[in-house]
Motif scaffolding. Structure first.
Motif, PDB file in Angstrom:
ATOM      1  N   ALA A 133       0.831  -1.202   0.000  1.00 10.50           N
ATOM      2  CA  ALA A 133       0.000   0.000   0.000  1.00 10.50           C
ATOM      3  C   ALA A 133       0.871   1.260   0.000  1.00 10.50           C
ATOM      4  O   ALA A 133       0.587   2.230  -0.717  1.00 10.50           O
ATOM      5  N   LEU A 134       1.937   1.254   0.794  1.00 10.78           N
ATOM      6  CA  LEU A 134       2.853   2.399   0.820  1.00 10.78           C
ATOM      7  C   LEU A 134       3.509   2.616  -0.540  1.00 10.78           C
ATOM      8  O   LEU A 134       3.569   3.742  -1.048  1.00 10.78           O
ATOM      9  N   ALA A 135       4.013   1.519  -1.131  1.00 12.74           N
ATOM     10  CA  ALA A 135       4.730   1.629  -2.402  1.00 12.74           C
ATOM     11  C   ALA A 135       3.814   2.111  -3.521  1.00 12.74           C
ATOM     12  O   ALA A 135       4.196   2.974  -4.329  1.00 12.74           O
ATOM     13  N   VAL A 136       2.611   1.568  -3.582  1.00  7.97           N
ATOM     14  CA  VAL A 136       1.677   1.979  -4.640  1.00  7.97           C
ATOM     15  C   VAL A 136       1.212   3.410  -4.430  1.00  7.97           C
ATOM     16  O   VAL A 136       1.093   4.187  -5.382  1.00  7.97           O
ATOM     17  N   TYR A 137       0.952   3.773  -3.184  1.00  7.03           N
ATOM     18  CA  TYR A 137       0.545   5.154  -2.906  1.00  7.03           C
ATOM     19  C   TYR A 137       1.628   6.134  -3.324  1.00  7.03           C
ATOM     20  O   TYR A 137       1.339   7.164  -3.955  1.00  7.03           O
ATOM     21  N   GLN A 138       2.885   5.819  -3.013  1.00  7.30           N
ATOM     22  CA  GLN A 138       3.985   6.701  -3.403  1.00  7.30           C
ATOM     23  C   GLN A 138       4.078   6.840  -4.919  1.00  7.30           C
ATOM     24  O   GLN A 138       4.357   7.926  -5.439  1.00  7.30           O
ATOM     25  N   ALA A 139       3.827   5.755  -5.631  1.00 12.25           N
ATOM     26  CA  ALA A 139       3.932   5.784  -7.090  1.00 12.25           C
ATOM     27  C   ALA A 139       2.729   6.442  -7.759  1.00 12.25           C
ATOM     28  O   ALA A 139       2.859   6.984  -8.862  1.00 12.25           O
ATOM     29  N   GLU A 140       1.569   6.428  -7.097  1.00 13.35           N
ATOM     30  CA  GLU A 140       0.330   6.774  -7.790  1.00 13.35           C
ATOM     31  C   GLU A 140      -0.286   8.129  -7.426  1.00 13.35           C
ATOM     32  O   GLU A 140      -0.932   8.745  -8.273  1.00 13.35           O
ATOM     33  N   TYR A 141      -0.140   8.597  -6.206  1.00 17.22           N
ATOM     34  CA  TYR A 141      -1.027   9.653  -5.723  1.00 17.22           C
ATOM     35  C   TYR A 141      -0.882  10.973  -6.487  1.00 17.22           C
ATOM     36  O   TYR A 141      -1.802  11.790  -6.505  1.00 17.22           O
ATOM     37  N   GLN A 142       0.249  11.188  -7.142  1.00 17.46           N
ATOM     38  CA  GLN A 142       0.426  12.417  -7.919  1.00 17.46           C
ATOM     39  C   GLN A 142       0.395  12.172  -9.423  1.00 17.46           C
ATOM     40  O   GLN A 142       0.607  13.093 -10.203  1.00 17.46           O
ATOM     41  N   ALA A 143       0.120  10.946  -9.844  1.00 23.31           N
ATOM     42  CA  ALA A 143       0.135  10.608 -11.268  1.00 23.31           C
ATOM     43  C   ALA A 143      -1.129  11.131 -11.956  1.00 23.31           C
ATOM     44  O   ALA A 143      -2.215  11.106 -11.372  1.00 23.31           O
ATOM     45  N   PRO A 144      -1.006  11.623 -13.202  1.00 25.46           N
ATOM     46  CA  PRO A 144      -2.202  12.064 -13.958  1.00 25.46           C
ATOM     47  C   PRO A 144      -3.170  10.905 -14.169  1.00 25.46           C
ATOM     48  O   PRO A 144      -2.778   9.820 -14.565  1.00 25.46           O
ATOM     49  N   GLY A 145      -4.436  11.164 -13.904  1.00 29.25           N
ATOM     50  CA  GLY A 145      -5.463  10.150 -14.093  1.00 29.25           C
ATOM     51  C   GLY A 145      -5.472   9.046 -13.052  1.00 29.25           C
ATOM     52  O   GLY A 145      -6.134   8.017 -13.239  1.00 29.25           O
ATOM     53  N   ALA A 163      -6.422 -10.433  -1.396  1.00 31.22           N
ATOM     54  CA  ALA A 163      -7.525 -11.382  -1.250  1.00 31.22           C
ATOM     55  C   ALA A 163      -7.931 -11.997  -2.585  1.00 31.22           C
ATOM     56  O   ALA A 163      -8.868 -12.799  -2.627  1.00 31.22           O
ATOM     57  N   THR A 164      -7.235 -11.611  -3.649  1.00 32.36           N
ATOM     58  CA  THR A 164      -7.506 -12.073  -5.021  1.00 32.36           C
ATOM     59  C   THR A 164      -8.932 -11.745  -5.467  1.00 32.36           C
ATOM     60  O   THR A 164      -9.502 -12.449  -6.298  1.00 32.36           O
ATOM     61  N   VAL A 165      -9.499 -10.698  -4.890  1.00 33.62           N
ATOM     62  CA  VAL A 165     -10.843 -10.266  -5.283  1.00 33.62           C
ATOM     63  C   VAL A 165     -10.759  -9.325  -6.466  1.00 33.62           C
ATOM     64  O   VAL A 165     -11.395  -9.527  -7.508  1.00 33.62           O
ATOM     65  N   GLY A 166      -9.973  -8.261  -6.336  1.00 37.63           N
ATOM     66  CA  GLY A 166      -9.742  -7.338  -7.432  1.00 37.63           C
ATOM     67  C   GLY A 166     -11.004  -6.669  -7.952  1.00 37.63           C
ATOM     68  O   GLY A 166     -11.443  -6.919  -9.069  1.00 37.63           O
ATOM     69  N   TYR A 167     -11.591  -5.778  -7.143  1.00 35.35           N
ATOM     70  CA  TYR A 167     -12.813  -5.103  -7.566  1.00 35.35           C
ATOM     71  C   TYR A 167     -12.600  -4.225  -8.796  1.00 35.35           C
ATOM     72  O   TYR A 167     -13.500  -4.050  -9.605  1.00 35.35           O
ATOM     73  N   GLY A 168     -11.429  -3.634  -8.939  1.00 31.77           N
ATOM     74  CA  GLY A 168     -11.157  -2.803 -10.100  1.00 31.77           C
ATOM     75  C   GLY A 168     -11.603  -1.369  -9.955  1.00 31.77           C
ATOM     76  O   GLY A 168     -11.496  -0.597 -10.918  1.00 31.77           O
ATOM     77  N   ASP A 169     -12.118  -0.984  -8.765  1.00 34.08           N
ATOM     78  CA  ASP A 169     -12.556   0.402  -8.601  1.00 34.08           C
ATOM     79  C   ASP A 169     -11.365   1.346  -8.460  1.00 34.08           C
ATOM     80  O   ASP A 169     -11.437   2.511  -8.842  1.00 34.08           O
ATOM     81  N   VAL A 170     -10.263   0.853  -7.898  1.00 34.26           N
ATOM     82  CA  VAL A 170      -9.019   1.624  -7.849  1.00 34.26           C
ATOM     83  C   VAL A 170      -7.900   0.733  -8.395  1.00 34.26           C
ATOM     84  O   VAL A 170      -7.713  -0.395  -7.930  1.00 34.26           O
ATOM     85  N   THR A 171      -7.172   1.240  -9.371  1.00 36.18           N
ATOM     86  CA  THR A 171      -6.116   0.452 -10.007  1.00 36.18           C
ATOM     87  C   THR A 171      -4.918   1.348 -10.296  1.00 36.18           C
ATOM     88  O   THR A 171      -5.070   2.553 -10.550  1.00 36.18           O
ATOM     89  N   PRO A 172      -3.713   0.794 -10.268  1.00 40.94           N
ATOM     90  CA  PRO A 172      -2.523   1.583 -10.613  1.00 40.94           C
ATOM     91  C   PRO A 172      -2.533   1.976 -12.085  1.00 40.94           C
ATOM     92  O   PRO A 172      -2.974   1.201 -12.943  1.00 40.94           O
ATOM     93  N   VAL A 173      -2.029   3.158 -12.372  1.00 41.75           N
ATOM     94  CA  VAL A 173      -1.963   3.629 -13.763  1.00 41.75           C
ATOM     95  C   VAL A 173      -0.516   3.845 -14.206  1.00 41.75           C
ATOM     96  O   VAL A 173      -0.256   3.991 -15.395  1.00 41.75           O
TER      97      VAL A 173
END
Length: 219
Positions: A133-145, A163-173
């Motif tokens: 969560a930390l790594a993805v947040y650092q990579a994503e929170y300022q990214a366009p889109g 949990a291998t659910v993967g709702y898809g409402d939030v995804t890395p870009v």
């Protein structure tokens, strides 16, 4: 492994300091990523802690590799150490070994194998989820889109991914975020398999004991 061998002596001396270094790494990384209002000096301190902890892992790995005398064979038998060295995201997983190290030093009995696997896997999921969560947040929170704008979004993403659910409402870009996502998915599947297998083994042992108890004497 011989308890009096140089490798065993080195491992006993370094296991607790390395687990503490893992905790220091995770703490410093979390502060560095989440404390947006912290001064530049504070961020520099966090980066120094991160670099020192990584250097400790490098020294430990090289010493063990040199003492083993096995070259590539050492890499095959120390997969976790190799992966932790290369991927910072997984470095906090070294903390999982701290429980065993403390029990061995106190001379206390350890949990049965299936219980240890479930315990370690559960702790590993929490550490991996938080680190991911930390790594993805650092990579994503300022990214366009980006759809991951807050740390809460990132925690939700990490939970659904592990949990291998993967709702898809939030995804890395971003490319970096997606690479981290692949690592989290792979680790999540492996840990889920370990927990499921251990739980199944435990159930089989319970049912086997119940069957033995229900069997008439002399049957």
């Amino acid at each position: 492994m011989d308890e009096d061998s140089p490798t065993s002596r080195w491992t006993r001396r370094t296991e607790v300091p390395l687990e503490i270094a893992s905790l220091a790494f995770l703490t410093a990384y979390a502060v560095h990523v989440l404390a947006h209002g912290m001064s530049d000096w504070g961020h520099q301190v966090c980066l120094v802690v991160i670099a020192v902890s990584w250097a400790m892992f490098v020294v430990d790995y090289l010493v063990l590799w040199r003492l083993s005398g096995r070259r590539l064979g050492f890499v095959r038998t120390h997969v976790l150490d190799t992966v932790v060295l290369v991927l910072p995201l997984l470095r906090p997983l070294r903390v999982v070994r701290l429980y065993d190290a403390v029990l061995r030093r106190r001379g206390e009995p350890r949990l049965p194998l299936y219980a240890r696997v479930m315990f370690y896997a559960s702790i590993a999921v929490l550490l991996l989820g938080f680190g991911g969560a930390l790594a993805v947040y650092q990579a994503e929170y300022q990214a366009p889109g980006a759809t991951i704008r807050t740390f809460g979004d990132s925690v939700w993403w990490a939970a659904s991914t592990l949990a291998t659910v993967g709702y898809g409402d939030v995804t890395p870009v971003t490319v970096r975020g997606r690479v981290i996502a692949v690592a989290v998915m792979a680790c999540g599947l492996a840990l889920l398999g370990a927990v499921t297998g251990s739980f199944s083994s435990w159930l089989l042992q319970v049912f086997a004991r119940e069957g033995d108890d229900a069997r008439p004497p002399g049957g």
